[in-house]
Scaffold this motif. Structure first.
Motif, PDB file in Angstrom:
ATOM      1  N   SER A 293      -3.489  56.494  60.028  1.00 49.63           N
ATOM      2  CA  SER A 293      -3.703  55.143  60.151  1.00 49.63           C
ATOM      3  C   SER A 293      -3.283  54.474  58.997  1.00 49.63           C
ATOM      4  CB  SER A 293      -5.316  55.021  60.208  1.00 49.63           C
ATOM      5  OG  SER A 293      -5.943  55.198  59.191  1.00 49.63           O
ATOM      6  N   ASP A 294      -3.270  52.934  59.183  1.00 51.22           N
ATOM      7  CA  ASP A 294      -2.349  52.231  58.023  1.00 51.22           C
ATOM      8  C   ASP A 294      -3.660  52.311  56.856  1.00 51.22           C
ATOM      9  OD1 ASP A 294      -0.144  51.538  59.680  1.00 51.22           O
ATOM     10  OD2 ASP A 294      -1.234  49.847  60.078  1.00 51.22           O
ATOM     11  N   GLU A 295      -4.547  52.019  57.244  1.00 55.70           N
ATOM     12  CA  GLU A 295      -5.771  52.295  56.182  1.00 55.70           C
ATOM     13  C   GLU A 295      -5.808  53.518  55.467  1.00 55.70           C
ATOM     14  OE1 GLU A 295      -9.572  51.776  58.383  1.00 55.70           O
ATOM     15  OE2 GLU A 295     -10.783  51.819  56.538  1.00 55.70           O
ATOM     16  N   LEU A 296      -5.710  54.581  55.875  1.00 58.21           N
ATOM     17  CA  LEU A 296      -5.805  55.887  55.301  1.00 58.21           C
ATOM     18  C   LEU A 296      -4.548  55.798  54.493  1.00 58.21           C
ATOM     19  CD1 LEU A 296      -8.067  58.162  55.093  1.00 58.21           C
ATOM     20  CD2 LEU A 296      -6.542  59.539  56.693  1.00 58.21           C
ATOM     21  N   LYS A 302      -2.516  54.441  46.941  1.00 57.65           N
ATOM     22  CA  LYS A 302      -3.116  53.908  45.827  1.00 57.65           C
ATOM     23  C   LYS A 302      -3.136  55.040  44.760  1.00 57.65           C
ATOM     24  CE  LYS A 302      -5.614  49.680  47.585  1.00 57.65           C
ATOM     25  NZ  LYS A 302      -6.840  49.464  48.055  1.00 57.65           N
ATOM     26  N   CYS A 303      -3.516  56.172  45.297  1.00 53.34           N
ATOM     27  CA  CYS A 303      -3.607  57.260  44.495  1.00 53.34           C
ATOM     28  C   CYS A 303      -2.368  57.646  43.808  1.00 53.34           C
ATOM     29  CB  CYS A 303      -4.017  58.597  45.189  1.00 53.34           C
ATOM     30  SG  CYS A 303      -5.644  58.302  45.963  1.00 53.34           S
ATOM     31  N   TRP A 304      -1.261  57.170  44.229  1.00 54.00           N
ATOM     32  CA  TRP A 304       0.149  57.561  43.703  1.00 54.00           C
ATOM     33  C   TRP A 304       0.758  56.521  42.785  1.00 54.00           C
ATOM     34  CZ3 TRP A 304       1.587  59.355  49.473  1.00 54.00           C
ATOM     35  CH2 TRP A 304       0.649  60.335  49.652  1.00 54.00           C
ATOM     36  N   LYS A 305       0.019  55.533  42.420  1.00 55.30           N
ATOM     37  CA  LYS A 305       0.390  54.533  41.441  1.00 55.30           C
ATOM     38  C   LYS A 305       0.932  55.262  40.271  1.00 55.30           C
ATOM     39  CE  LYS A 305      -1.317  50.373  43.240  1.00 55.30           C
ATOM     40  NZ  LYS A 305      -0.746  49.011  43.470  1.00 55.30           N
ATOM     41  N   ALA A 306       2.237  54.731  39.879  1.00 55.18           N
ATOM     42  CA  ALA A 306       2.757  55.167  38.565  1.00 55.18           C
ATOM     43  C   ALA A 306       1.935  54.961  37.346  1.00 55.18           C
ATOM     44  CB  ALA A 306       4.053  54.617  38.307  1.00 55.18           C
ATOM     45  N   PRO A 308      -1.688  55.259  35.724  1.00 52.61           N
ATOM     46  CA  PRO A 308      -3.001  55.980  36.113  1.00 52.61           C
ATOM     47  C   PRO A 308      -4.015  54.896  36.162  1.00 52.61           C
ATOM     48  CG  PRO A 308      -1.758  57.100  34.453  1.00 52.61           C
ATOM     49  CD  PRO A 308      -0.936  56.005  34.516  1.00 52.61           C
ATOM     50  N   LYS A 309      -4.107  53.779  35.499  1.00 51.89           N
ATOM     51  CA  LYS A 309      -5.285  52.690  35.402  1.00 51.89           C
ATOM     52  C   LYS A 309      -5.322  52.283  36.703  1.00 51.89           C
ATOM     53  CE  LYS A 309      -6.969  51.839  30.587  1.00 51.89           C
ATOM     54  NZ  LYS A 309      -6.518  50.876  29.622  1.00 51.89           N
ATOM     55  N   GLU A 310      -4.289  52.069  37.282  1.00 54.57           N
ATOM     56  CA  GLU A 310      -4.074  51.179  38.670  1.00 54.57           C
ATOM     57  C   GLU A 310      -4.654  52.042  40.030  1.00 54.57           C
ATOM     58  OE1 GLU A 310      -0.205  49.628  39.068  1.00 54.57           O
ATOM     59  OE2 GLU A 310      -0.598  48.425  36.971  1.00 54.57           O
ATOM     60  N   ARG A 311      -4.854  53.403  39.801  1.00 55.50           N
ATOM     61  CA  ARG A 311      -5.293  54.149  40.885  1.00 55.50           C
ATOM     62  C   ARG A 311      -6.819  54.034  41.075  1.00 55.50           C
ATOM     63  NH1 ARG A 311      -2.291  59.280  37.971  1.00 55.50           N
ATOM     64  NH2 ARG A 311      -0.505  58.237  37.713  1.00 55.50           N
ATOM     65  N   PRO A 312      -7.071  54.111  42.284  1.00 57.03           N
ATOM     66  CA  PRO A 312      -8.771  54.102  42.191  1.00 57.03           C
ATOM     67  C   PRO A 312      -9.332  55.147  41.525  1.00 57.03           C
ATOM     68  CG  PRO A 312      -7.767  54.742  44.388  1.00 57.03           C
ATOM     69  CD  PRO A 312      -6.486  54.429  43.581  1.00 57.03           C
ATOM     70  N   THR A 313     -10.865  54.975  41.232  1.00 53.76           N
ATOM     71  CA  THR A 313     -11.460  55.970  40.925  1.00 53.76           C
ATOM     72  C   THR A 313     -12.309  56.804  42.077  1.00 53.76           C
ATOM     73  OG1 THR A 313     -13.253  54.726  40.973  1.00 53.76           O
ATOM     74  CG2 THR A 313     -12.217  54.732  38.916  1.00 53.76           C
ATOM     75  N   PHE A 314     -12.775  58.048  41.570  1.00 57.51           N
ATOM     76  CA  PHE A 314     -13.148  58.941  42.667  1.00 57.51           C
ATOM     77  C   PHE A 314     -14.468  58.047  43.411  1.00 57.51           C
ATOM     78  CE2 PHE A 314     -10.980  62.370  40.893  1.00 57.51           C
ATOM     79  CZ  PHE A 314     -10.180  62.915  41.923  1.00 57.51           C
TER      80      PHE A 314
END
Ligand code: ADE
Length: 329
Positions: A293-296, A302-306, A308-314
């Motif tokens: 899905s687009d959502e997933l 977002k986990c693959w942003k160059a 690190p701070k821009e990635r979501p937290t767990f």
């Protein structure tokens, strides 16, 4: 948060509450093998005619002192982490007197590792009867269309085929386990479907976190003790600067989501690990799998942003997966 330090095992201290009796431990078949270790199935005698199934991690061949030091460190990290439903639990250890060297005894997860489990689903779906329907199952979306009825049929016939919502629930459970590890300031560094186990009641558990490193303990970690580097799961900064943080674990979690959606495919299909680094630096990322899905896909991207701070937290990932699950009946 819990403060934890790695305490070296002293002879006088090792006979603690976690120490098991070798005569009560029955060692059985091999479950899996790594570079220098092997995991075997076993049984532990609890007394009063009760036994419990266990998994036993041990060194193989003629282990050297360094290998022994490492398994003892793994045992110590596991002892220091209070049990959690989404982490494989420590049952105990044998650090002295065993002919096999130090033994690490953990709970047995009867459904095996998530990677094999996903591949097994894929094999079932490739059965001629269910052929060509993988593309029509949208994971992360609730669609009740004709193609999904075929999937429902496969689930009916083979009640061990999980529904898309079960797969999202697995991802959510892993995020919860990682949220906990992060709160203990532990970095997994090898989060992948092969290191996630499934118990008989379908609870998903992160394994091998005893090989984690403390955020503060090893500031810079260069060479993995796990033998081969998990290149395809590694964050850009881990590949370029050997930097590992909870945010690099988040990158690996994004790859794990991709593994779940593709039912255990190898990340970056068609690319060699040599080509990967240049492409990733250029901003190349895996495209959306056709059944995602687009959502997933947004969550994994977002986990693959160059940065690190821009990635979501767990914690944010867990919430996002909660929301995704809510949209699925
Ligand atoms: N393979 C490796 N560890 C395992 C465990 N704890 N349970 C089942 N299979 C495993």
């Amino acid at each position: 948060s819990i403060d934890y330090t790695i305490t070296p095992v002293k002879e006088s201290e090792s006979l603690d509450a976690w120490e098991l009796l070798e005569e009560k431990l029955l060692i059985k078949d091999v479950l899996g093998e790594g570079a220098f270790g092997v995991v075997r199935k076993g049984e532990y005698d609890l007394g009063e005619g009760k036994r419990t199934e266990v998994a036993i991690k041990m060194l193989k061949g003629n282990p050297d002192t360094e290998e022994k030091r490492q398994i003892l460190q793994e045992i110590n990290i596991m002892k220091s982490v209070p049990a959690h439903p989404h982490l494989v639990s420590l049952i105990g250890c044998i650090t002295q007197g065993s002919l096999f060297g130090p033994l690490l005894v953990v709970e047995y997860c009867s459904k095996g590792d998530l990677h094999s489990y996903l591949r097994n689903i894929l094999d079932k779906l490739h059965n001629p009867f269910y052929a060509n329907q993988l593309d029509s199952i949208i994971i992360g979306e609730d669609i009740k269309c004709a193609s999904n009825r075929l999937y429902d049929l496969a689930v009916l016939e083979n009640n061990d085929i999980p529904q898309p919502k079960d797969l999202i629930s697995y991802a959510r459970q892993i995020a919860i386990g990682m949220e906990y590890l992060t709160s203990l300031k532990l970095i997994h560094r090898d989060l992948a479907a092969r290191n996630v186990l499934i118990s008989s009641d379908n609870t998903v558990k992160i394994s091998d976190f005893g090989l984690s490193r403390d955020v503060y303990y090893d500031k810079v970690y260069c060479k993995t003790t796990r033998g081969k580097l998990p290149i395809r799961w590694m964050a850009l900064e881990s590949l370029t600067h050997q930097v590992y943080t909870s945010q690099s674990d988040v990158w690996s979690f994004g790859i794990l989501l991709w593994e779940i959606v593709t039912l255990g495919s190898t990340p970056y299909p068609g690319l060699s690990t040599g080509e990967l680094l240049v492409l990733l630096k250029d901003g190349y990322r895996m495209k959306k799998p056709s059944n995602c899905s687009d959502e997933l896909y947004l969550i994994m991207s977002k986990c693959w942003k160059a940065t690190p701070k821009e990635r979501p937290t767990f914690t944010e990932l867990r919430k996002a997966l909660d929301d995704t699950l809510e949209t699925i009946s």
